[in-house]
Write a protein that holds these residues in place. Structure first.
Motif, PDB file in Angstrom:
ATOM      1  N   LYS A  19       0.802  -1.219   0.000  1.00  0.00           N
ATOM      2  CA  LYS A  19       0.000   0.000   0.000  1.00  0.00           C
ATOM      3  C   LYS A  19       0.834   1.267   0.000  1.00  0.00           C
ATOM      4  CE  LYS A  19      -3.066  -0.746   3.418  1.00  0.00           C
ATOM      5  NZ  LYS A  19      -4.371  -0.312   3.942  1.00  0.00           N
ATOM      6  N   CYS A  20       2.148   1.144   0.203  1.00  0.00           N
ATOM      7  CA  CYS A  20       2.968   2.350   0.279  1.00  0.00           C
ATOM      8  C   CYS A  20       3.172   2.946  -1.108  1.00  0.00           C
ATOM      9  CB  CYS A  20       4.322   2.043   0.909  1.00  0.00           C
ATOM     10  SG  CYS A  20       5.378   3.504   1.011  1.00  0.00           S
ATOM     11  N   ILE A  21       2.851   4.240  -1.231  1.00  0.00           N
ATOM     12  CA  ILE A  21       2.993   4.896  -2.529  1.00  0.00           C
ATOM     13  C   ILE A  21       4.251   5.754  -2.601  1.00  0.00           C
ATOM     14  CG2 ILE A  21       0.512   4.904  -2.974  1.00  0.00           C
ATOM     15  CD1 ILE A  21       0.461   7.811  -2.024  1.00  0.00           C
ATOM     16  N   GLY A  22       5.054   5.699  -1.580  1.00  0.00           N
ATOM     17  CA  GLY A  22       6.323   6.424  -1.616  1.00  0.00           C
ATOM     18  C   GLY A  22       6.173   7.927  -1.629  1.00  0.00           C
ATOM     19  N   CYS A  23       5.190   8.438  -0.904  1.00  0.00           N
ATOM     20  CA  CYS A  23       4.930   9.875  -0.959  1.00  0.00           C
ATOM     21  C   CYS A  23       5.744  10.665   0.062  1.00  0.00           C
ATOM     22  CB  CYS A  23       3.450  10.134  -0.718  1.00  0.00           C
ATOM     23  SG  CYS A  23       2.885   9.579   0.895  1.00  0.00           S
ATOM     24  N   HIS A  24       6.328   9.996   1.013  1.00  0.00           N
ATOM     25  CA  HIS A  24       7.158  10.639   2.042  1.00  0.00           C
ATOM     26  C   HIS A  24       6.390  11.589   2.966  1.00  0.00           C
ATOM     27  CE1 HIS A  24      10.731   9.057   0.049  1.00  0.00           C
ATOM     28  NE2 HIS A  24      10.174   9.425  -1.067  1.00  0.00           N
ATOM     29  N   THR A  25       5.095  11.470   2.991  1.00  0.00           N
ATOM     30  CA  THR A  25       4.326  12.300   3.921  1.00  0.00           C
ATOM     31  C   THR A  25       4.728  11.986   5.359  1.00  0.00           C
ATOM     32  OG1 THR A  25       2.518  12.194   2.360  1.00  0.00           O
ATOM     33  CG2 THR A  25       2.005  13.019   4.547  1.00  0.00           C
ATOM     34  N   CYS A  26       4.937  10.702   5.621  1.00  0.00           N
ATOM     35  CA  CYS A  26       5.344  10.268   6.958  1.00  0.00           C
ATOM     36  C   CYS A  26       6.645  10.949   7.364  1.00  0.00           C
ATOM     37  CB  CYS A  26       5.522   8.745   6.963  1.00  0.00           C
ATOM     38  SG  CYS A  26       6.430   8.120   5.532  1.00  0.00           S
ATOM     39  N   THR A  27       7.591  10.968   6.431  1.00  0.00           N
ATOM     40  CA  THR A  27       8.904  11.559   6.708  1.00  0.00           C
ATOM     41  C   THR A  27       8.761  13.028   7.079  1.00  0.00           C
ATOM     42  OG1 THR A  27       9.797  10.081   5.038  1.00  0.00           O
ATOM     43  CG2 THR A  27      11.196  11.894   5.731  1.00  0.00           C
ATOM     44  N   ASN A  41      12.271   7.360   7.441  1.00  0.00           N
ATOM     45  CA  ASN A  41      12.655   7.606   6.055  1.00  0.00           C
ATOM     46  C   ASN A  41      12.037   6.522   5.184  1.00  0.00           C
ATOM     47  OD1 ASN A  41      14.670   5.561   6.915  1.00  0.00           O
ATOM     48  ND2 ASN A  41      15.437   5.879   4.851  1.00  0.00           N
ATOM     49  N   VAL A  42      11.882   6.819   3.910  1.00  0.00           N
ATOM     50  CA  VAL A  42      11.283   5.862   2.977  1.00  0.00           C
ATOM     51  C   VAL A  42      12.297   5.636   1.880  1.00  0.00           C
ATOM     52  CG1 VAL A  42       9.331   5.371   1.482  1.00  0.00           C
ATOM     53  CG2 VAL A  42       9.028   6.847   3.479  1.00  0.00           C
ATOM     54  N   GLU A  43      12.783   4.405   1.763  1.00  0.00           N
ATOM     55  CA  GLU A  43      13.772   4.187   0.728  1.00  0.00           C
ATOM     56  C   GLU A  43      13.243   3.330  -0.406  1.00  0.00           C
ATOM     57  OE1 GLU A  43      16.885   1.513   3.076  1.00  0.00           O
ATOM     58  OE2 GLU A  43      16.578   3.470   3.950  1.00  0.00           O
ATOM     59  N   LEU A  97      10.306   1.101   0.958  1.00  0.00           N
ATOM     60  CA  LEU A  97      10.504   0.531   2.284  1.00  0.00           C
ATOM     61  C   LEU A  97      10.573   1.676   3.294  1.00  0.00           C
ATOM     62  CD1 LEU A  97      11.190  -2.225   3.739  1.00  0.00           C
ATOM     63  CD2 LEU A  97      13.562  -1.501   3.627  1.00  0.00           C
ATOM     64  N   PRO A  98       9.442   1.985   3.936  1.00  0.00           N
ATOM     65  CA  PRO A  98       9.487   3.022   4.978  1.00  0.00           C
ATOM     66  C   PRO A  98      10.119   2.420   6.230  1.00  0.00           C
ATOM     67  CG  PRO A  98       7.223   2.532   4.269  1.00  0.00           C
ATOM     68  CD  PRO A  98       8.093   1.441   3.768  1.00  0.00           C
ATOM     69  N   ARG A  99      10.997   3.185   6.858  1.00  0.00           N
ATOM     70  CA  ARG A  99      11.701   2.651   8.034  1.00  0.00           C
ATOM     71  C   ARG A  99      11.663   3.641   9.187  1.00  0.00           C
ATOM     72  NH1 ARG A  99      16.800   1.211   8.448  1.00  0.00           N
ATOM     73  NH2 ARG A  99      17.722   2.811   7.147  1.00  0.00           N
TER      74      ARG A  99
HETATM   75  S1  SF4 Z   1       4.466   5.017   4.581  1.00  0.00           S
HETATM   76 FE1  SF4 Z   1       5.041   7.128   4.150  1.00  0.00          FE
HETATM   77  S2  SF4 Z   1       5.590   7.066   1.975  1.00  0.00           S
HETATM   78 FE2  SF4 Z   1       4.392   5.224   2.350  1.00  0.00          FE
HETATM   79  S3  SF4 Z   1       2.267   5.794   1.872  1.00  0.00           S
HETATM   80 FE3  SF4 Z   1       2.556   6.133   4.085  1.00  0.00          FE
HETATM   81  S4  SF4 Z   1       3.093   8.299   4.219  1.00  0.00           S
HETATM   82 FE4  SF4 Z   1       3.415   7.727   2.067  1.00  0.00          FE
END
Ligand code: SF4
Ligand code: SF4
Lengths: 513, 227
Positions: free
Chosen positions: A15-23, A43-45, A183-185
């Motif tokens: 489900k991760c779209i690599g948007c880096h919102t979390c970061t 971080n999301v690598e 890979l969000p870490r």
């Molecule tokens: S883990 Fe981070 S990068 Fe992945 S969908 Fe959620 S907010 Fe976006």
């Protein structure tokens, strides 16, 4: 049986779209300070890739985590022994440098306003946030290899690909080198943390009640062994304050009933948080088994929160009824222990990480033929290859085994068979174009049944906020009050000063002496 | 003479009192600041050559000073043999020169590397200059006022003992060459600087690591309840 509670996590990589919102959520709350600019607690690598800091998985270089003595079966820190730590205290030979992350910079925007009129456009030059000097070339930055899945510089140097055959590498490069996933870490808040064990000052500790791993800023003396000791490189050195810092799992948020910021803001809704109960007596045992058994060993020390014996022992250890009730609703327990579709990242580091990943499905449904991209089969027949051609998955299974099971491909296969079974079963429910026998076969191969498949589907695709984040009532204040009924917030007769047990500063974190 | 009294009978007490009082005050009020402020993360090549040699050589020399002070008789017996005396002195000079070279590397690193320069405070510079003076003086004394290990026992040791027993006698050292006296003074200047600078990392040396269990678990309530 020493039952303890641990706040733990699941990330669903499909489900991760690599948007880096979390970061960004994390960055804005915790690390936009001087000395912390380069830090990304979350971080999301892009995988395959070299990650952040560069090649962090290469423990021959960084020497993080634990090592199992093949003769005695005993664990030792890969970094060095205790005498070695004291001996190397003046110079840690395995410490990453800031250049292994990147040198933080900003731009000289004022120059755009101040330049006198001329023939050329003025430029805003990069300025180092450490030295304040201009930087002529920027050699690395946050997510420098973002989306560079097929890159010969980054993807090909992924430490998890060492020893891969040409054929396996070819699979990776199929379809215009575009295969990758995110890979969000964050810190795994491990049960057997390498950072804690490596800290000679004893400044890093695990909170007994919820298992969150923290660094006491007042006890840290900049001996910087934790940075090496953590195999995930999730302890960062603040070059300005001379203190190490790490993810605090947003404990101030957790204690007020909110999920951590990176969880809360996750756009893909890939993140789950919940309590699990585990047997602390068997931590060392579970971390000491041979590589291939590590995942199973870690699963075995996570306890069934419905088992009356476990409940009794938990209560004896001071875990409240409410906490037990939350553990029973935990999505992490379901993904990791019950359904067995979530796996720890690099269990071979032997820190027993408590963040689990549902690996991404990356099935080959199409291949290149004479330069064109052709879908193998369509319609109901199109689903069959999903099952049978597991071995042909776009990323070799061995790659996922390297990441999530310490090389045990069987476990990865079991996970994928179940995930595929859920898809096929749900396809029958929603679209109805799959023949029944095929669905039964899929469920059999996936070692699952319609009820479980339905439950996995629900928690994967349609979970509500409260189903994703079952934030336990940590109630440390409450626990204190029952323990010390005479506590008086006015006279502040607290048994410990808050600063001793948390991250918070009562003074500006800067050099004063 | 009055200068001697001020510098060698009064100032040492001031230095020690400062070290203890300010050291404790800083620990209680601003424990966050107790750090070695390692800069290895920003630069580690010059540090590799500087830091290890500096610390180890200095520790050995310091240890020799302390042993001669605490076990004077054993020390005297040990260096009664000329071979041992020469070996010891030779070793001392070699280590002393190593500290000068290593500290020079570290100082140049702070001066020339822009990253390290920005993380260096005025107090850091003061400390470096003082340390440099002190170790250079030490080497100078060892080279030109032989044999230090011998006369140390009859000058500095009784003077330090007189200080420790609160009956300061500057007469033991009054007639020493000024350069030797400067080295003695330097020791107390550093003591006075100790609580104000990053030197505090000295007493933070984590020796307890050797017997501590690897894992540290802290219970918020339970910990106090059991004690
Ligand atoms: S883990 Fe981070 S990068 Fe992945 S969908 Fe959620 S907010 Fe976006
Ligand atoms: S992942 Fe977190 S708890 Fe585990 S070793 Fe690293 S910093 Fe420590």
């Amino acid at each position: 049986m020493d039952v303890r509670a641990q706040v733990s996590m699941v990330f669903h990589l499909d489900k991760c779209i690599g948007c880096h919102t979390c970061t960004i959520a994390c960055k804005n709350i915790w690390t936009d300070r001087k000395g912390a600019e380069y830090m990304f607690w979350n971080n999301v690598e892009t995988k395959p890739g070299t990650g952040y800091p560069t090649l962090w998985e290469d423990q021959e270089q960084y020497r993080g985590g634990w090592e199992r003595d093949s003769r005695t079966g005993k664990l030792r820190l890969k970094l060095q022994g205790k005498w070695g730590t004291l001996g190397n205290i003046f110079y840690n030979p395995y410490l990453p440098r800031i250049d292994d992350y990147f040198e933080p910079w900003t731009y000289d925007y004022q120059h755009l306003f101040d330049t006198p009129e001329g023939d050329d456009q003025p430029t805003a030059r990069a300025v180092s946030m450490i030295t304040g000097q201009y930087m002529d070339t920027i050699e690395a930055g946050p997510n420098w290899d973002d989306d560079l899945g097929g890159s010969p510089v980054y993807a090909d140097n992924d430490p998890n690909l060492t020893g891969f055959s040409e054929e396996e590498r070819r699979q990776l490069r199929e379809i215009g080198r575009l295969t990758f996933f995110y890979l969000p870490r964050i810190c795994n808040h491990c049960l057997n943390p390498g950072c804690v064990a490596a800290c000679p000052a004893g400044a890093i500790y695990k909170r007994g009640e919820d298992g969150i791993v923290l660094i006491s800023q007042e006890k840290c003396r900049a001996w910087r062994m934790c940075i090496s000791g953590c195999p995930y490189k999730k302890v960062y050195y603040n070059w300005y304050t001379g203190k190490s810092e790490k993810c605090i799992l947003c404990y101030p948020r957790l204690e007020t009933g909110q999920p951590p910021a990176c969880f809360h803001s996750c756009v893909g809704r890939i993140r789950y948080l919940g309590l699990v109960l585990y047997d602390a007596d068997r931590i060392v045992e579970a971390a000491s088994v041979p590589d291939a058994q590590l995942v199973e060993a870690q699963r075995s020390i996570v306890l069934d929160p419905f088992d009356p014996v476990v409940i009794r022992r938990a209560k004896a250890n001071g875990i409240s009824d409410l906490m037990i009730a939350y553990a029973q609703r935990s999505p992490v327990y379901k993904f990791f222990k019950l359904w067995k579709i979530a796996l720890p990242l690099h269990p071979e580091f032997r820190t027993l990480p408590m963040l689990f990943y549902v690996p991404p499905l990356q099935p080959v449904q199409a291949t290149m033929h004479n330069g064109t991209y052709e879908i193998i089969q369509t319609g109901s027949e199109g689903l069959a290859p999903m099952l049978s051609a597991l071995e042909q998955a776009r990323l070799p299974l061995r790659y996922f085994a390297r990441l999530f099971t310490a090389g045990n491909v069987e476990i990865v296969k079991e996970v994928y068979r179940k995930l595929i079974a859920v898809r096929i079963y749900m396809r029958l429910q929603k679209v109805g174009d799959v023949p029944e026998p095929e669905v039964r076969e899929a469920l059999r191969l996936g070692n699952t049944d319609p009820d479980e498949a339905e439950a996995i589907f629900r928690l994967t695709a349609l979970p509500t906020f409260d189903e994703r984040f079952v934030v336990p009532p940590l109630g440390r204040e409450e626990a204190m009050e029952t323990q010390f009924p005479s506590l008086d917030p006015v006279s502040r007769n607290y048994p410990t000063r808050k600063g001793e047990v948390g991250f918070g500063f009562r003074k500006e974190p800067a050099r004063r002496w | 003479m009055t200068l001697d009294i001020i510098l060698f009978a009064v100032f040492p007490y001031v230095a020690v009192v400062l070290a203890v009082i300010v050291g404790i005050y800083r620990y209680v009020v601003d424990r966050f600041s107790y750090s070695s402020f390692s800069s290895q993360f920003l630069e580690n090549r010059a540090l590799f050559f500087g830091s290890g040699i500096w610390h180890y050589a200095l520790l050995i020399i310091l240890l020799a000073h302390i042993i001669a002070l605490l076990f004077t008789d054993a020390w005297a017996a040990f260096i009664a043999n000329p071979t041992r005396l020469y070996t010891l002195e030779g070793l001392g000079v070699a280590l002393g020169i190593s500290t000068v070279v290593a500290l020079a590397i570290l100082a140049l690193r702070r001066l020339l590397n822009p990253r390290i320069r920005t993380t260096t405070t005025v107090l850091d510079w003061l400390l470096i200059v003082t340390l440099m003076t002190q170790v250079s003086l030490g080497v100078w004394v060892a080279l030109f006022y032989r044999w230090g290990s011998l006369w140390y026992m009859y000058t500095a040791v009784p003077w330090l003992v007189s200080l420790a027993t609160f009956s300061p006698q500057v007469s033991y050292i009054a007639s020493l060459p000024w350069i030797v006296k400067l080295h003695m003074l330097g020791g107390f200047v550093l003591t006075a600087l100790f609580p104000f600078t990053r030197l505090v990392h000295l007493i933070a040396f984590p020796i307890t690591y050797l017997w501590r269990p690897y894992q540290v678990v802290i219970w918020y309530a339970r910990r106090r309840a059991t004690s």
